[in-house]
Scaffold this motif. Structure first.
Motif, PDB file in Angstrom:
ATOM      1  N   ARG A 217     -51.991  11.888 -50.526  1.00 37.76           N
ATOM      2  CA  ARG A 217     -50.843  12.521 -51.177  1.00 37.76           C
ATOM      3  C   ARG A 217     -51.003  12.563 -52.696  1.00 37.76           C
ATOM      4  O   ARG A 217     -50.695  13.562 -53.339  1.00 37.76           O
ATOM      5  N   GLU A 218     -51.474  11.468 -53.279  1.00 40.29           N
ATOM      6  CA  GLU A 218     -51.606  11.405 -54.739  1.00 40.29           C
ATOM      7  C   GLU A 218     -52.685  12.353 -55.244  1.00 40.29           C
ATOM      8  O   GLU A 218     -52.519  13.003 -56.285  1.00 40.29           O
ATOM      9  N   ARG A 220     -53.620  15.120 -53.886  1.00 39.96           N
ATOM     10  CA  ARG A 220     -53.097  16.485 -53.777  1.00 39.96           C
ATOM     11  C   ARG A 220     -52.212  16.825 -54.973  1.00 39.96           C
ATOM     12  O   ARG A 220     -52.222  17.952 -55.472  1.00 39.96           O
ATOM     13  N   LYS A 221     -51.460  15.856 -55.440  1.00 37.59           N
ATOM     14  CA  LYS A 221     -50.574  16.066 -56.572  1.00 37.59           C
ATOM     15  C   LYS A 221     -51.345  16.150 -57.890  1.00 37.59           C
ATOM     16  O   LYS A 221     -51.060  16.984 -58.750  1.00 37.59           O
ATOM     17  N   GLU A 222     -52.343  15.282 -58.051  1.00 42.79           N
ATOM     18  CA  GLU A 222     -53.073  15.169 -59.318  1.00 42.79           C
ATOM     19  C   GLU A 222     -54.196  16.191 -59.455  1.00 42.79           C
ATOM     20  O   GLU A 222     -54.476  16.667 -60.556  1.00 42.79           O
TER      21      GLU A 222
END
Length: 237
Positions: A217-218, A220-222
């Motif tokens: 998840r992280e 994908r965000k970063e």
């Protein structure tokens, strides 16, 4: 045009002398020949130096910018079916323009190269291709190309959306990154901007896809582009 023709003839002759029968790619000797020829002919005489001046008067918030990377880097171009090596390039992803610093000088005029003449370019070992025949549902233009196994290719379109920030002293601009992900699979271009698209293409890997999205998840965000590159490799292995 005369210089371009001279260059083509020169390379053809040298290629014959080297007994080189490969047309699509250059070996190290050929690359050095191209670079030597461009250096001795002079960039001002080359076809690639034609184009409008690159102008940017943006006043941005938090030092944001419209570029993929906010500095010129060494790269190569296939331009008008000619190969050019070791040029200083920068990619304006807001306007989808490739910019050339022709004289390797900070204060020299930068050039927006004619997009229709660019087949592909490489910056920092990342290859971008000009996709001109895509269906209308896609953005088109320059995409990073990542060739995978099983005759599958991932294409990444880097975008930046402009937003105005109203402030008392002045209006500033914010650039928000965005992406378009395309997977060429089974001889078809497929949009894969979300998980549902991927599951439709890889129904047998539904669990792997769900697990990957959950664990990363992280990332994908970063870094959405790296997230997608790793995901497609993960599915294909």
């Amino acid at each position: 045009m005369k210089n371009l023709q001279k260059k083509s003839i020169f390379i053809l002759i040298i290629g014959l002398l080297l007994n080189n029968h490969r047309i699509q790619s250059q070996n190290p000797k050929e690359t050095e020949i191209y670079k030597w020829f461009d250096k001795n002919l002079g960039i001002e005489s080359l076809d690639i130096k034609n184009g409008a001046a690159h102008l940017n008067f943006d006043k941005t918030i938090n030092n944001e910018n419209r570029y993929l990377v906010d500095n010129f880097r060494r790269g190569n171009i296939v331009y008008n079916n000619q190969n050019y090596y070791d040029l200083l390039l920068k990619y304006d992803i807001y306007r989808d323009d490739l910019i050339l610093n022709p004289y390797d000088e900070a204060n020299s005029t930068k050039i927006n190269l004619h997009k229709e003449n660019i087949k592909s370019f490489t910056i920092s070992n990342e290859k971008f291709v000009n996709l001109t025949d895509l269906p209308t549902i896609f953005k088109g233009g320059f995409y990073e190309e990542i060739i995978l196994k099983n005759e599958t290719t991932l294409y990444i379109k880097y975008l930046k959306e402009k937003k105005k920030i109203n402030r008392i002293e002045s209006d500033l601009i914010s650039y928000v990154p965005a992406y378009e992900f395309i997977l060429f699979k089974d001889n078809k271009f497929n949009l894969i901007n979300d998980k549902k698209n991927l599951i439709v293409l890889f129904p047998e890997s539904k669990r792997k896809i769900n697990d990957y999205f959950f664990v990363n998840r992280e990332l994908r965000k970063e870094n959405p582009s790296l997230f997608m590159k790793k995901l497609i490799n993960y599915i294909n292995n």
